[in-house]
Scaffold this active site. Structure first.
Site, mmCIF file in Angstrom:
data_model
loop_
_atom_site.group_PDB
_atom_site.id
_atom_site.type_symbol
_atom_site.label_atom_id
_atom_site.label_comp_id
_atom_site.label_asym_id
_atom_site.label_seq_id
_atom_site.Cartn_x
_atom_site.Cartn_y
_atom_site.Cartn_z
ATOM 1 N N LYS A 32 0.825 -1.198 0.000
ATOM 2 C CA LYS A 32 0.000 0.000 0.000
ATOM 3 C C LYS A 32 0.868 1.260 0.000
ATOM 4 C CE LYS A 32 -3.665 1.175 3.073
ATOM 5 N NZ LYS A 32 -4.404 0.661 4.213
ATOM 6 N N ALA A 43 7.226 -4.775 15.758
ATOM 7 C CA ALA A 43 7.238 -5.793 16.810
ATOM 8 C C ALA A 43 8.511 -5.639 17.635
ATOM 9 C CB ALA A 43 7.162 -7.180 16.185
ATOM 10 N N GLN A 44 8.345 -5.506 18.933
ATOM 11 C CA GLN A 44 9.513 -5.220 19.778
ATOM 12 C C GLN A 44 10.049 -6.476 20.443
ATOM 13 O OE1 GLN A 44 8.111 -2.320 22.623
ATOM 14 N NE2 GLN A 44 8.161 -0.661 21.130
ATOM 15 N N GLY A 45 9.147 -7.140 21.184
ATOM 16 C CA GLY A 45 9.546 -8.171 22.155
ATOM 17 C C GLY A 45 10.367 -9.290 21.564
ATOM 18 N N GLY A 46 9.849 -9.957 20.547
ATOM 19 C CA GLY A 46 10.620 -11.043 19.979
ATOM 20 C C GLY A 46 9.783 -12.082 19.277
ATOM 21 N N GLU A 110 8.223 -13.613 28.369
ATOM 22 C CA GLU A 110 7.136 -12.629 28.385
ATOM 23 C C GLU A 110 5.971 -13.250 29.128
ATOM 24 O OE1 GLU A 110 6.325 -10.792 24.576
ATOM 25 O OE2 GLU A 110 8.444 -10.707 24.105
ATOM 26 N N ASP A 200 -8.449 -3.242 5.088
ATOM 27 C CA ASP A 200 -8.914 -3.223 3.692
ATOM 28 C C ASP A 200 -9.275 -4.618 3.181
ATOM 29 O OD1 ASP A 200 -8.068 -0.656 3.934
ATOM 30 O OD2 ASP A 200 -6.493 -0.772 2.433
ATOM 31 N N HIS A 221 -3.098 -4.567 23.991
ATOM 32 C CA HIS A 221 -1.821 -4.681 24.717
ATOM 33 C C HIS A 221 -1.929 -3.815 25.966
ATOM 34 C CE1 HIS A 221 2.430 -4.750 25.599
ATOM 35 N NE2 HIS A 221 2.620 -5.617 24.617
ATOM 36 N N ARG A 268 -1.997 -11.501 28.612
ATOM 37 C CA ARG A 268 -2.266 -10.140 28.160
ATOM 38 C C ARG A 268 -3.720 -9.710 28.326
ATOM 39 N NH1 ARG A 268 0.417 -9.201 22.413
ATOM 40 N NH2 ARG A 268 2.341 -9.456 23.587
ATOM 41 N N HIS A 328 -4.043 -3.873 19.744
ATOM 42 C CA HIS A 328 -2.708 -4.332 19.322
ATOM 43 C C HIS A 328 -2.745 -5.351 18.183
ATOM 44 C CE1 HIS A 328 1.528 -5.146 19.718
ATOM 45 N NE2 HIS A 328 1.350 -6.414 20.075
ATOM 46 N N GLU A 353 -1.205 -11.899 10.186
ATOM 47 C CA GLU A 353 -2.282 -11.365 11.039
ATOM 48 C C GLU A 353 -3.634 -11.312 10.339
ATOM 49 O OE1 GLU A 353 -1.240 -7.661 12.949
ATOM 50 O OE2 GLU A 353 -3.199 -7.482 13.915
ATOM 51 N N ARG A 364 -3.972 -14.307 22.120
ATOM 52 C CA ARG A 364 -2.673 -14.726 21.590
ATOM 53 C C ARG A 364 -1.582 -14.653 22.647
ATOM 54 N NH1 ARG A 364 1.588 -11.952 19.505
ATOM 55 N NH2 ARG A 364 0.441 -9.988 19.432
ATOM 56 N N LEU A 370 4.938 -13.443 15.174
ATOM 57 C CA LEU A 370 5.981 -13.470 14.133
ATOM 58 C C LEU A 370 6.235 -14.920 13.737
ATOM 59 C CD1 LEU A 370 8.614 -10.842 15.421
ATOM 60 C CD2 LEU A 370 6.881 -10.529 13.663
HETATM 61 C C1 SIN Z 1 5.484 -6.997 22.843
HETATM 62 O O1 SIN Z 1 6.664 -6.834 22.590
HETATM 63 O O2 SIN Z 1 4.990 -6.843 23.954
HETATM 64 C C2 SIN Z 1 4.574 -7.400 21.726
HETATM 65 C C3 SIN Z 1 4.872 -8.782 21.372
HETATM 66 C C4 SIN Z 1 3.686 -9.400 20.756
HETATM 67 O O3 SIN Z 1 2.707 -8.713 20.425
HETATM 68 O O4 SIN Z 1 3.688 -10.626 20.647
#
Ligand code: SIN
Length: 483
Positions: A32, A43-46, A110, A200, A221, A268, A328, A353, A364, A370
């Site tokens: 797009k 994506a931060q965590g992993g 996590e 979309d 989140h 979560r 999230h 997703e 989730r 990922l």
């Molecule tokens: C996070 O880093 O908290 C997000 C990771 C996720 O959404 O799985």
């Protein structure tokens, strides 16, 4: 030009599918906007994986416990069983996950994981690093600034897509179409998603009579800084809590233990709901306290969060950060089988997703997404590559390009109205009255004069509301109260 495969979207799922299709095939990725404007990038965590045979059983249990009984057994088996293979493939291709001081892979934990099984890269930039790496491996052409606005389907078979490119509509034909366009973030006032993520393809599927499922399952989140001025809010990764950060009220009380004995490490859905409930009842602001981290360690482990917070005027990790849950991740999506195939539409696939593989159930587990993108992308590619090529004997259809109004000046106000409706009535705690009110409001906007792109959003929002009304019991991320 007729392609072998069109891939809509180039997040982790789309790119991993692309790099697994040989260069000898004609593949086109369609974005797009710029390719990095996807959720994977943020994506931060992993990325979670089952570390060994023993961990597979535990990873399955954690995924299903978090999923509150609604995970599909086969999908979870596939996710966990093939997780190590997917990660090893990335490593063998040259991707570098963070390592500890002994040079071994550094695993973090996590919420709701019973062990440390999450790999990360660039500290808190796992998605960005993976995305950049996969992009560098991709041998196929990409079309940017191009929106898919129609699927060319006739008699249960997909022949390609219609795109809007520089205000022009045109058809692009392909033997296979993979939808990997991400979730629905822009439907909500507060969200962590890339700005391009606006439901979309989900809306287009509804228009084409393609089934979406579990659309009431929208994940919030718990730790997001929402006071910045952009639509995309700042995620504060769950790995912070996994490594000791705490959640507290104005007085510094860790109230989450009132709700669940795991406190900050509950899943979560539970943490988000507890924050919502506590702040409603007490009126207290809620904070993330990262005071457990030593300054230099924090800068190295969470460099992007450190810098972003610094730019916002916070002195992390010493200063606590005001937080709120925010939208999230879309758990529900386009119904697929375990190879990503969309039922009843030959040659159409969905991964990542945008798809519902039922792997996440009603909630989730952190960092499983990922992984889902990689594992199911590969299954889709394997399915495509294993098909007998019958194109020589086949008659390909040509479709007329329909001249439709894509957007109107007045749509922007309506988009913002929709975001407010969804945040107020279709977020963490839903009431029947609120959902019915939201449904009427969405229907009114849908009946008005609107462009097709806004229609996609509204149709998806309506599907979420209808699914939420249909599920009468609260489970996982879906909490509904009688009112
Ligand atoms: C996070 O880093 O908290 C997000 C990771 C996720 O959404 O799985």
């Amino acid at each position: 030009m007729r392609y072998d495969t069109i891939i809509i979207g180039s997040g982790i799922a789309g790119l991993y599918a692309a790099i697994n299709i040989p260069k000898t095939q004609k593949v086109l990725l369609i974005n797009k906007r710029e390719s990095f404007k996807c959720n994977s990038f943020y994506a931060q965590g992993g990325i979670a994986l089952s570390k060994d045979e023993e961990d597979i059983a535990l990873h399955i249990k954690d995924t299903k416990d978090a999923g509150a009984g609604l995970c599909d057994d086969e999908a979870v088996d596939i996710l966990t069983k093939y997780s190590k293979e997917a990660i090893n493939d990335l490593i063998n291709r040259g991707f570098e996950f963070d390592k500890n001081d002994d040079g071994e892979l550094a695993y973090t934990k996590e919420a709701a994981h019973s062990t440390s099984r999450i790999l990360h890269a660039g500290g808190d930039a796992t998605g960005r690093y993976m995305h950049h790496f996969l992009l560098s491996q991709n041998p196929h052409p990409m079309l940017g600034d191009t929106r898919v606005v129609d699927l060319l389907i006739k008699d249960g078979e997909c022949y390609g897509v219609t795109v809007l490119e520089h205000r022009e509509l045109r058809n692009i034909y392909a033997k296979n179409v993979i939808i990997a366009s991400g979730g629905v973030g822009s439907l909500y006032e507060y969200h962590t998603n890339a700005p391009t993520i606006s439901a979309d393809m989900q809306g287009l599927c509804i228009l084409k009579g393609i089934e979406l499922e579990n659309m009431e399952m929208m994940q919030f989140h718990p730790t997001v800084y929402v006071n910045n001025s952009y639509a995309q809010k700042l995620l504060l990764t769950e790995a912070l809590r996994g490594e000791g950060a705490t959640i507290e009220d104005e007085e510094g009380r860790r109230f989450l233990f009132d709700y669940d004995e795991r406190g900050e490490l509950a899943s979560r859905d539970i943490v988000s709901k507890s924050i919502f409930d506590y702040s409603q009842k007490t009126g207290s602001k809620i904070y993330l306290n990262m005071g457990n981290f030593e300054y230099q360690f924090f800068i190295k482990r969470f460099p992007n969060i450190f810098n972003t917070l610094k730019n916002l005027g916070f002195n992390a990790p010493a200063q606590r950060i005001p937080i709120s849950p925010a939208f999230h991740y879309a758990i529900g999506g386009i119904k697929t089988d375990s190879k990503g195939l969309v039922p009843n539409v030959k040659n159409l696939y969905a991964i990542g997703e945008v798809a519902s593989t039922r792997v996440h159930g009603a909630n989730r587990l952190a960092s499983n997404s990922l992984l889902e993108g990689l594992v199911f992308a590969l299954r889709t590619v394997n399915d495509i590559l294993s098909k007998k090529d019958d194109s020589k004997n086949k008659i390909f259809l040509e479709f007329e390009v329909l001249d439709e109004v894509m957007s109107l000046k007045t749509d922007k106000v309506k988009k913002n109205e929709l975001r407010e409706i969804m945040w107020k009535n279709v977020s963490i705690v839903r009431s029947k009255k609120g959902l019915n009110g939201a449904l009427s409001q969405v229907n009114v906007i849908l009946k008005g004069n609107i462009g097709k792109l806004l229609k996609f959003r509204l149709l998806t929002a309506r599907e979420i509301i209808l699914a939420a009304l249909a599920r009468r019991e609260s489970v996982g991320v879906h909490t509904i109260i009688e009112e």
